[in-house]
Design a protein around this motif. Structure first.
Motif, PDB file in Angstrom:
ATOM      1  N   VAL A 146       0.856  -1.185   0.000  1.00  0.00           N
ATOM      2  CA  VAL A 146       0.000   0.000   0.000  1.00  0.00           C
ATOM      3  C   VAL A 146       0.893   1.235   0.000  1.00  0.00           C
ATOM      4  CG1 VAL A 146      -1.696   1.354   1.277  1.00  0.00           C
ATOM      5  CG2 VAL A 146      -1.939  -1.131   1.136  1.00  0.00           C
ATOM      6  N   GLY A 147       0.767   2.046  -1.050  1.00  0.00           N
ATOM      7  CA  GLY A 147       1.507   3.293  -1.142  1.00  0.00           C
ATOM      8  C   GLY A 147       0.716   4.393  -0.462  1.00  0.00           C
ATOM      9  N   LEU A 148       1.222   4.878   0.671  1.00  0.00           N
ATOM     10  CA  LEU A 148       0.542   5.932   1.437  1.00  0.00           C
ATOM     11  C   LEU A 148       1.070   7.302   1.026  1.00  0.00           C
ATOM     12  CD1 LEU A 148       0.363   4.605   5.119  1.00  0.00           C
ATOM     13  CD2 LEU A 148      -1.534   4.937   3.538  1.00  0.00           C
ATOM     14  N   ARG A 149       0.188   8.137   0.533  1.00  0.00           N
ATOM     15  CA  ARG A 149       0.574   9.496   0.182  1.00  0.00           C
ATOM     16  C   ARG A 149       0.629  10.371   1.431  1.00  0.00           C
ATOM     17  NH1 ARG A 149      -2.914   7.831  -4.182  1.00  0.00           N
ATOM     18  NH2 ARG A 149      -1.767   7.824  -6.160  1.00  0.00           N
ATOM     19  N   GLU A 150       1.326  11.501   1.332  1.00  0.00           N
ATOM     20  CA  GLU A 150       1.491  12.384   2.474  1.00  0.00           C
ATOM     21  C   GLU A 150       0.146  12.889   2.991  1.00  0.00           C
ATOM     22  OE1 GLU A 150       4.185  11.313   2.973  1.00  0.00           O
ATOM     23  OE2 GLU A 150       5.666  12.939   2.911  1.00  0.00           O
ATOM     24  N   GLY A 151      -0.007  12.846   4.298  1.00  0.00           N
ATOM     25  CA  GLY A 151      -1.258  13.271   4.910  1.00  0.00           C
ATOM     26  C   GLY A 151      -2.285  12.163   5.030  1.00  0.00           C
ATOM     27  N   SER A 152      -1.904  10.944   4.660  1.00  0.00           N
ATOM     28  CA  SER A 152      -2.813   9.803   4.766  1.00  0.00           C
ATOM     29  C   SER A 152      -2.323   8.837   5.833  1.00  0.00           C
ATOM     30  CB  SER A 152      -2.912   9.070   3.426  1.00  0.00           C
ATOM     31  OG  SER A 152      -3.461   9.910   2.432  1.00  0.00           O
ATOM     32  N   TRP A 153      -3.234   8.085   6.390  1.00  0.00           N
ATOM     33  CA  TRP A 153      -2.860   7.109   7.409  1.00  0.00           C
ATOM     34  C   TRP A 153      -3.855   5.949   7.415  1.00  0.00           C
ATOM     35  CZ3 TRP A 153      -4.943  11.877   8.500  1.00  0.00           C
ATOM     36  CH2 TRP A 153      -6.141  11.919   9.219  1.00  0.00           C
ATOM     37  N   LEU A 154      -3.437   4.856   8.042  1.00  0.00           N
ATOM     38  CA  LEU A 154      -4.285   3.679   8.207  1.00  0.00           C
ATOM     39  C   LEU A 154      -4.738   3.594   9.655  1.00  0.00           C
ATOM     40  CD1 LEU A 154      -2.254   1.012   6.181  1.00  0.00           C
ATOM     41  CD2 LEU A 154      -4.198   2.384   5.395  1.00  0.00           C
ATOM     42  N   ALA A 173      -6.713  12.941   3.545  1.00  0.00           N
ATOM     43  CA  ALA A 173      -7.275  13.673   2.416  1.00  0.00           C
ATOM     44  C   ALA A 173      -7.113  12.968   1.079  1.00  0.00           C
ATOM     45  CB  ALA A 173      -6.627  15.062   2.345  1.00  0.00           C
ATOM     46  N   LEU A 174      -6.137  12.072   0.967  1.00  0.00           N
ATOM     47  CA  LEU A 174      -5.802  11.488  -0.333  1.00  0.00           C
ATOM     48  C   LEU A 174      -6.049   9.988  -0.389  1.00  0.00           C
ATOM     49  CD1 LEU A 174      -2.409  13.343  -0.930  1.00  0.00           C
ATOM     50  CD2 LEU A 174      -4.672  13.973  -1.811  1.00  0.00           C
ATOM     51  N   SER A 175      -6.209   9.498  -1.605  1.00  0.00           N
ATOM     52  CA  SER A 175      -6.344   8.063  -1.817  1.00  0.00           C
ATOM     53  C   SER A 175      -4.977   7.397  -1.657  1.00  0.00           C
ATOM     54  CB  SER A 175      -6.895   7.788  -3.219  1.00  0.00           C
ATOM     55  OG  SER A 175      -6.002   8.281  -4.213  1.00  0.00           O
ATOM     56  N   ALA A 176      -4.980   6.077  -1.604  1.00  0.00           N
ATOM     57  CA  ALA A 176      -3.735   5.308  -1.550  1.00  0.00           C
ATOM     58  C   ALA A 176      -3.608   4.502  -2.837  1.00  0.00           C
ATOM     59  CB  ALA A 176      -3.730   4.385  -0.337  1.00  0.00           C
ATOM     60  N   ALA A 217      -2.061  -2.014 -10.692  1.00  0.00           N
ATOM     61  CA  ALA A 217      -2.190  -1.181  -9.498  1.00  0.00           C
ATOM     62  C   ALA A 217      -3.492  -0.380  -9.566  1.00  0.00           C
ATOM     63  CB  ALA A 217      -0.998  -0.239  -9.386  1.00  0.00           C
ATOM     64  N   TYR A 218      -4.063  -0.081  -8.409  1.00  0.00           N
ATOM     65  CA  TYR A 218      -5.328   0.662  -8.397  1.00  0.00           C
ATOM     66  C   TYR A 218      -5.375   1.634  -7.220  1.00  0.00           C
ATOM     67  CZ  TYR A 218      -6.820  -2.745  -4.816  1.00  0.00           C
ATOM     68  OH  TYR A 218      -6.908  -3.532  -3.687  1.00  0.00           O
ATOM     69  N   GLU A 219      -6.314   2.590  -7.304  1.00  0.00           N
ATOM     70  CA  GLU A 219      -6.504   3.592  -6.278  1.00  0.00           C
ATOM     71  C   GLU A 219      -7.516   3.106  -5.248  1.00  0.00           C
ATOM     72  OE1 GLU A 219      -4.996   6.774  -5.891  1.00  0.00           O
ATOM     73  OE2 GLU A 219      -3.651   5.844  -7.358  1.00  0.00           O
ATOM     74  N   LEU A 220      -7.227   3.397  -3.981  1.00  0.00           N
ATOM     75  CA  LEU A 220      -8.144   3.093  -2.888  1.00  0.00           C
ATOM     76  C   LEU A 220      -8.572   4.428  -2.274  1.00  0.00           C
ATOM     77  CD1 LEU A 220      -9.322   0.711  -1.129  1.00  0.00           C
ATOM     78  CD2 LEU A 220      -7.472   1.237   0.475  1.00  0.00           C
ATOM     79  N   ALA A 221      -9.873   4.698  -2.334  1.00  0.00           N
ATOM     80  CA  ALA A 221     -10.388   5.986  -1.863  1.00  0.00           C
ATOM     81  C   ALA A 221     -10.291   6.105  -0.352  1.00  0.00           C
ATOM     82  CB  ALA A 221     -11.833   6.167  -2.309  1.00  0.00           C
ATOM     83  N   THR A 222     -10.035   7.338   0.128  1.00  0.00           N
ATOM     84  CA  THR A 222     -10.005   7.564   1.554  1.00  0.00           C
ATOM     85  C   THR A 222     -11.367   7.219   2.158  1.00  0.00           C
ATOM     86  OG1 THR A 222      -9.484   9.175   3.291  1.00  0.00           O
ATOM     87  CG2 THR A 222     -10.658  10.000   1.357  1.00  0.00           C
TER      88      THR A 222
END
Length: 233
Positions: free
Chosen positions: A190-198, A210-213, A222-227
């Motif tokens: 899982v690629g976590l973008r800045e400002g995102s967390w699990l 705020a951002l998808s992973a 590869a695919y996007e996972l919505a916040t």
């Protein structure tokens, strides 16, 4: 039941240390007055005491006390009695090397599975995965093993960056490197973008921020996972 907060970064652009997570951390550490801070990831240039003080300054805003694990004569015993743990960022190779050196990796894993709240940023998030092999860090030291906590059933790539549209050359992208990892490994990433967390509660893992992973699986697109989505890998 596992209770974890796994963040991509500690500091957002033009922000201060952990300021964007203050409200989340206050709720996450409800009932916990003292948190053990693991400062092992920070290479030379800042002492463990100085790094711990940075963490203390951030947590004092939510009424929490921070004490560095390096201050304990017996770190295993300290973790056994810990009410909460925060592992800061830095270099993942150094962090993992030190966790093995002080023989605390298995103890930390045990406490997480017992339900002790665990918060990690950057390198501290990398170690929550099955292995540390999808870190962005340089191998400045060689740890005994790449195996980490295995508290979640996939690997993390914090600070995930997307290719810049229209740029002629930016070297190998993060996506390229993760695909290289999947040439020899089947662990999802899982690629976590800045400002995102699990947000981890037991076996339920929710993406927040705020951002998808960006999710990567071996031999798949590869695919996007919505916040706000559950991470089901």
């Amino acid at each position: 039941m596992k209770k974890m907060l796994i963040a991509s970064t500690s500091t957002l652009y033009e922000g201060t240390y952990l300021d964007y997570l203050q409200k989340e951390l206050q709720e996450f550490f409800t009932g916990v007055d003292e948190i053990i801070f693991i400062p092992y990831a920070r290479p030379g240039g800042i002492s463990h005491d100085a790094y711990t003080e940075i963490a203390q300054q951030a947590f004092k805003h939510i009424g929490k006390s921070i004490i560095g694990l390096h201050r304990f004569e017996d770190p295993q015993k300290a973790l056994k009695g810990a009410k909460g743990v925060f592992t800061g960022g830095g270099n993942t190779f150094l962090l993992v090397s030190q966790l093995y050196k002080f023989n605390v990796l298995s103890r930390l894993r045990q406490r997480i599975f017992e339900g002790m709240p665990y918060f990690g940023t950057s390198a501290g998030s990398n170690i929550t995965g099955v292995t540390m092999q999808t870190t962005n860090d340089m191998p400045i030291i060689y740890p005994p093993s790449f195996k980490t906590l295995g508290a979640i059933p996939f690997n993390i790539n914090p600070h995930y960056l997307d290719p810049v549209s229209g740029l002629k050359h930016m070297g190998e992208t993060r996506e390229t490197r993760i695909k290289e990892f999947h040439t020899y490994n089947s662990i999802p990433v899982v690629g976590l973008r800045e400002g995102s967390w699990l947000d981890v509660k037991g076996d339920q893992i929710t993406l927040k921020g705020a951002l998808s992973a960006r999710v990567f699986k071996q031999a798949e697109q590869a695919y996007e996972l919505a916040t706000g989505s559950l991470v089901e890998l």
